[in-house]
Design a protein around this motif. Structure first.
Motif, short mmCIF file in Angstrom:
data_model
loop_
_atom_site.label_atom_id
_atom_site.label_comp_id
_atom_site.label_asym_id
_atom_site.label_seq_id
_atom_site.Cartn_x
_atom_site.Cartn_y
_atom_site.Cartn_z
N PRO A 1 -49.35 27.35 -4.61
CA PRO A 1 -47.95 26.94 -4.44
C PRO A 1 -47.37 27.60 -3.20
O PRO A 1 -47.83 28.65 -2.78
CB PRO A 1 -47.28 27.45 -5.73
CG PRO A 1 -48.14 28.59 -6.17
CD PRO A 1 -49.54 28.23 -5.78
N GLU A 2 -46.37 26.98 -2.61
CA GLU A 2 -45.71 27.53 -1.42
C GLU A 2 -44.27 27.92 -1.73
O GLU A 2 -43.53 27.10 -2.27
CB GLU A 2 -45.74 26.50 -0.29
CG GLU A 2 -47.12 26.20 0.24
CD GLU A 2 -47.73 27.33 1.05
OE1 GLU A 2 -46.97 28.26 1.41
OE2 GLU A 2 -48.93 27.29 1.32
N PHE B 1 -46.56 31.47 -1.74
CA PHE B 1 -47.37 32.08 -2.81
C PHE B 1 -47.16 33.59 -2.78
O PHE B 1 -47.39 34.23 -1.77
CB PHE B 1 -48.84 31.76 -2.62
CG PHE B 1 -49.72 32.29 -3.72
CD1 PHE B 1 -49.53 31.90 -5.03
CD2 PHE B 1 -50.72 33.22 -3.45
CE1 PHE B 1 -50.33 32.38 -6.06
CE2 PHE B 1 -51.52 33.72 -4.46
CZ PHE B 1 -51.32 33.30 -5.77
N TRP C 1 -46.23 32.52 -10.27
CA TRP C 1 -47.00 31.79 -9.26
C TRP C 1 -48.46 31.67 -9.66
O TRP C 1 -49.10 30.65 -9.41
CB TRP C 1 -46.90 32.50 -7.91
CG TRP C 1 -45.57 32.38 -7.22
CD1 TRP C 1 -44.76 33.41 -6.85
CD2 TRP C 1 -44.89 31.19 -6.82
NE1 TRP C 1 -43.62 32.94 -6.26
CE2 TRP C 1 -43.67 31.58 -6.22
CE3 TRP C 1 -45.20 29.84 -6.92
CZ2 TRP C 1 -42.77 30.66 -5.72
CZ3 TRP C 1 -44.29 28.92 -6.43
CH2 TRP C 1 -43.10 29.33 -5.83
N LYS D 1 -49.76 28.64 -11.41
CA LYS D 1 -49.73 27.36 -10.70
C LYS D 1 -50.93 27.16 -9.78
O LYS D 1 -51.04 26.12 -9.12
CB LYS D 1 -48.44 27.27 -9.88
CG LYS D 1 -47.17 27.38 -10.73
CD LYS D 1 -45.93 27.38 -9.84
CE LYS D 1 -44.66 27.58 -10.67
NZ LYS D 1 -43.45 27.62 -9.82
N LYS E 1 -54.41 26.11 -8.49
CA LYS E 1 -55.41 25.11 -8.86
C LYS E 1 -56.71 25.38 -8.11
O LYS E 1 -56.72 26.02 -7.06
CB LYS E 1 -54.92 23.70 -8.52
CG LYS E 1 -53.56 23.35 -9.10
CD LYS E 1 -53.58 23.29 -10.62
CE LYS E 1 -52.22 22.87 -11.16
NZ LYS E 1 -52.18 22.89 -12.64
N THR F 1 -52.88 27.61 -18.58
CA THR F 1 -51.80 27.55 -17.60
C THR F 1 -50.49 28.12 -18.13
O THR F 1 -49.53 28.27 -17.37
CB THR F 1 -51.56 26.10 -17.14
OG1 THR F 1 -51.30 25.27 -18.29
CG2 THR F 1 -52.78 25.56 -16.41
#
Length: 211
Positions: free
Chosen positions: A73-74, A76, A82, A85, A87, A179
């Motif tokens: 994610p941005e 991070f 975070w 999220k 992957k 998750t």
């Protein structure tokens, strides 16, 4: 109980694994900093979170012209939120953390020892009784059957998987990701671990942001 049930695992994909734990010299050359408490370019890097580790893997991949494995994610950050999220692109050819099953396969080295490479812990591991209360340079102890060093003792090693209290039954290429949880698995024990924590079957869990 969290090492049970003993079961057979089949891995179907080959992999390349570093013979040493990531050194401080390598980490600093990629990340531009060295967070370690016990400084030394040939010592394993430490005080590194799971979040730091996946970011390092991606940056090293980019430096070598490989496709990064992790989709982050941005922005991070080193944060449990975070971490949930992140992957994984299974088809990418870049650097990554092993799955828990892959780590144990590598640590066992095709052998049947309590520790990685021997039933005699002092042959293969830096731990609470012989470390002098500090971490040591990589590769000073005996390698295991696959030629890998320090997979028992010296420094805890992150794996990709989330924490699962009890194993499933026999499995092929197993991986467990939750998750909803920030907890990730550590393996191998470290310089201040008791003997039982350096066994190849020992499992430990902390938050992904823990350094």
């Amino acid at each position: 109980d969290d090492e049970k049930p003993q079961h057979e695992v089949t891995l179907t994909k080959g992999m390349l694994v570093s013979k040493y734990a990531c050194t401080q010299g390598l980490y600093e050359s990629v990340m531009g900093k060295n967070p370690s408490e016990f400084k030394g370019s040939t010592r394993p890097v430490e005080c590194v979170s799971w979040c730091d580790a996946v970011l390092f893997c991606n940056k090293l991949s980019e430096m070598e012209g490989l496709e990064p494995v992790y989709v982050l994610p941005e922005p991070f950050e080193n944060d449990n939120g975070w971490s949930k999220k992140v992957k994984c692109n299974q088809n990418a050819n870049g650097y990554r953390l092993p799955t828990e099953a892959e780590w144990e396969y590598c640590a066992r080295g095709g052998e049947s020892h309590l520790y990685s490479g021997s039933n005699n812990i002092d042959e293969v591991a830096w731990y609470s009784s012989n470390s002098g209360s500090e971490m040591h340079p990589v590769g000073q102890k005996k390698a295991n059957g696959f030629g890998l060093y320090d997979m028992s003792g010296n420094v805890w090693e992150w794996v990709w998987d989330s924490w699962q209290r009890e194993y499933d039954s026999s499995a092929t290429d197993p991986v467990y990701i939750d998750t909803s949880s920030p907890n990730r698995v550590l393996r191998g024990g470290c310089w201040n671990s008791f003997e039982r924590r350096t066994r190849v079957s020992f499992r430990y869990v902390v938050n992904a942001s823990n350094r």
